[in-house]
Motif scaffolding. Structure first.
Motif, short mmCIF file in Angstrom:
data_model
loop_
_atom_site.label_atom_id
_atom_site.label_comp_id
_atom_site.label_asym_id
_atom_site.label_seq_id
_atom_site.Cartn_x
_atom_site.Cartn_y
_atom_site.Cartn_z
N ALA A 46 0.83 -1.20 0.00
CA ALA A 46 0.00 0.00 0.00
C ALA A 46 0.87 1.25 0.00
O ALA A 46 0.57 2.24 -0.70
CB ALA A 46 -0.92 -0.01 1.21
N THR A 289 -6.09 7.66 -4.45
CA THR A 289 -5.30 6.54 -3.92
C THR A 289 -5.38 6.52 -2.39
O THR A 289 -5.56 5.46 -1.78
CB THR A 289 -3.83 6.67 -4.36
OG1 THR A 289 -3.77 6.61 -5.79
CG2 THR A 289 -2.99 5.56 -3.78
N LEU A 293 -6.97 3.58 0.14
CA LEU A 293 -6.11 2.93 1.14
C LEU A 293 -6.57 3.17 2.57
O LEU A 293 -6.13 2.48 3.50
CB LEU A 293 -4.66 3.41 0.99
CG LEU A 293 -3.99 3.06 -0.34
CD1 LEU A 293 -2.61 3.68 -0.41
CD2 LEU A 293 -3.90 1.55 -0.53
N GLY A 304 -9.38 -0.22 4.96
CA GLY A 304 -8.27 -0.04 4.04
C GLY A 304 -6.94 -0.36 4.70
O GLY A 304 -6.81 -0.31 5.94
N GLU A 305 -5.95 -0.67 3.89
CA GLU A 305 -4.65 -1.11 4.41
C GLU A 305 -3.98 -0.05 5.27
O GLU A 305 -3.21 -0.37 6.18
CB GLU A 305 -3.72 -1.49 3.25
CG GLU A 305 -4.17 -2.70 2.44
CD GLU A 305 -5.12 -2.33 1.32
OE1 GLU A 305 -5.68 -1.22 1.37
OE2 GLU A 305 -5.32 -3.17 0.42
#
Length: 467
Positions: A46, A289, A293, A304-305
């Motif tokens: 990520a 993005t 994430l 999300g990561e």
């Protein structure tokens, strides 16, 4: 005690199965470490996605930080007579151009030769000599070409084409009545005209050298090369090539055909508009993005990561501060904030661009637009500020690099812990194996003793029965 090679043989118990269950139970202790390792690997991936998006944004603002972007010129041509390109030395201006004719290469064809293509024309090595109005670059005077013995007309052609610096391309042409050796200058212009061809072999008629390439001598067909002729604002200009440089300072003209054209050399506003649009798109891609994430789906519970990641918060905070900051003095009539260029920060954190307002700002004062993005000698403009921030975040001591290093260090630590736990599990299972072996042997011995006693008691019962 008897040696047991396989657990359970002596006792009849499934000790191997029990040992496998114990091994599986022990290795279950590794699962939390494995999940942590997987989680850190996912975080690093990520971070890589975030790093790519931030690097793309850095490139976009870096382009806006270059003063040369705002000083570039474009060459716009009306008409089909030519194309043009403006270099850094060009100056804005309007030009009327007329192309009278294009530059062309000279040619020379030998007399018609009554031979077959397979006929050898030389009994011994011969020399063929080419003459030009001016010798090709790197050559002096006439150019000699060696023709081997036994050469056909095609071999002579190949020898000319293989001669480095010959200045011509040779071919064999059939005009319907016979073959000719045809030569075409590699360069255009009068100076590159080929004016003669002589050959020791004698099968060409005499008089191949022509003083005027426009003449026809002894069956030779010759055409002189021609310089391009054009005018710029009424000033006559000639050029040996159709790519004309220097007629207009900093502008390269590519002549296409005879005719008239109008050339406008002006500030390249399109490049600036595209760069500003690219900056907005790159920032929005970065925000997209980050959004992916750090998302959280309440229905599925999926996070999300990088949800809650401190490095992400740092990146967002620093860029938001730069974007909302002021870089000019509005009291001095300067562009001060992104909104002055039609760029606004939306509630969701993305940027939106009003192209009409941007076009108006560019048309009104390109210099002010340049100062807003590039700044001055001692101050950073908006693009310079953002580029510096992105560089710091991506640098060796930046928030993103530190986050990646931290994840990699945790992976290394977890791997070491995993190895230690595996070693401990192996030792535990081996201890169980030894203990089970001892148990198996003990039970086997007890079974043997039991069998012996049973036999003895049976024997005693039998003896007592007889008595």
């Amino acid at each position: 005690m008897a040696s047991i090679s396989s657990l359970g043989i002596g006792s009849g118990l499934d000790l191997n199965g029990l040992l496998d269950q114990l091994n599986e139970a022990e290795r279950g202790k590794l699962e939390p470490v494995e999940r942590q390792l997987e989680s850190q690997q996912v975080r690093i991936s990520a971070y890589g996605d975030l790093q790519g998006a931030l690097s793309a944004f850095e490139g976009a603002v870096g382009r806006l930080a270059e003063p040369s972007l705002f000083q570039s010129l474009s060459a716009n041509v009306t008409g089909e007579a030519l194309q043009a390109a403006a270099g850094p030395e060009a100056a804005p201006g309007q030009y009327q151009l007329e192309v009278e004719h294009l530059a062309s290469a000279g040619s020379l064809a030998s007399q018609r030769i009554d031979v077959d293509l397979d006929d050898a024309l030389t009994d011994a090595e011969q020399t063929l000599t080419l003459a030009f109005a001016n010798a090709p670059e790197g050559e002096q005077g006439e150019i000699a070409v060696t023709v081997p013995a036994g050469s056909t007309l095609g071999d002579i052609r190949d020898a000319i084409n293989a001669r480095e610096g010959a200045g011509v391309s040779a071919s064999v042409v059939n005009d319907g009545e016979g073959y000719r050796l045809a030569l075409m200058s590699n360069e255009t212009g009068e100076a590159a005209s080929i004016t003669g061809l002589t050959f020791e072999g004698g099968f060409f008629a005499e008089g191949m050298a022509v003083s005027d390439p426009g003449d026809e001598v002894a069956g030779v067909v010759a055409q002189a090369g021609r310089d391009a002729a054009l005018s710029v604002n009424g000033i006559a200009i000639t050029s040996p090539t159709n790519q004309v440089e220097g007629a207009i300072q900093g502008v390269t003209l590519d002549l296409q055909q005879a005719g008239r054209a109008t050339l406008s050399v002006e500030q390249d506003t399109l490049a600036v508009r595209e760069a500003v649009g690219g900056f907005v798109e790159a920032y929005n891609a970065l925000k997209g993005t980050i959004g992916e994430l750090t998302a959280f789906d309440a229905d599925s519970g999926r996070a999300g990561e990088l949800l809650g990641d401190s490095a992400v918060r740092t990146i967002e905070s620093r860029l938001r501060n730069d974007l909302s900051g002021m870089v000019g003095d509005p009291a001095q009539g300067e562009l001060a904030v992104l909104g002055d260029l039609g760029i606004s920060l939306s509630l969701d954190g993305t940027l939106s661009l009003d192209e009409g307002e941007l076009d108006l700002a560019i048309a009104s004062d390109m210099g002010a637009v340049q100062r807003f993005f590039t700044g001055g000698e001692e101050t950073l403009g908006m693009a310079g500020r953002l580029s510096e921030t992105a560089g710091q975040l991506l640098g060796s001591n930046g928030a993103l690099t530190n986050a990646i290093d931290g994840a990699e260090n945790r992976i290394e630590s977890l791997n070491q812990r995993y190895v230690r736990m595996e070693q401990g599990i192996a030792q535990t299972i081996e201890r169980y194996r030894v203990q089970f072996g001892q148990l198996d042997g003990m039970i086997a011995q007890m079974n043997q003793t039991s069998d012996y006693l049973t036999q003895q008691f049976a024997t005693m019962d039998a003896q007592l029965g007889r008595d």
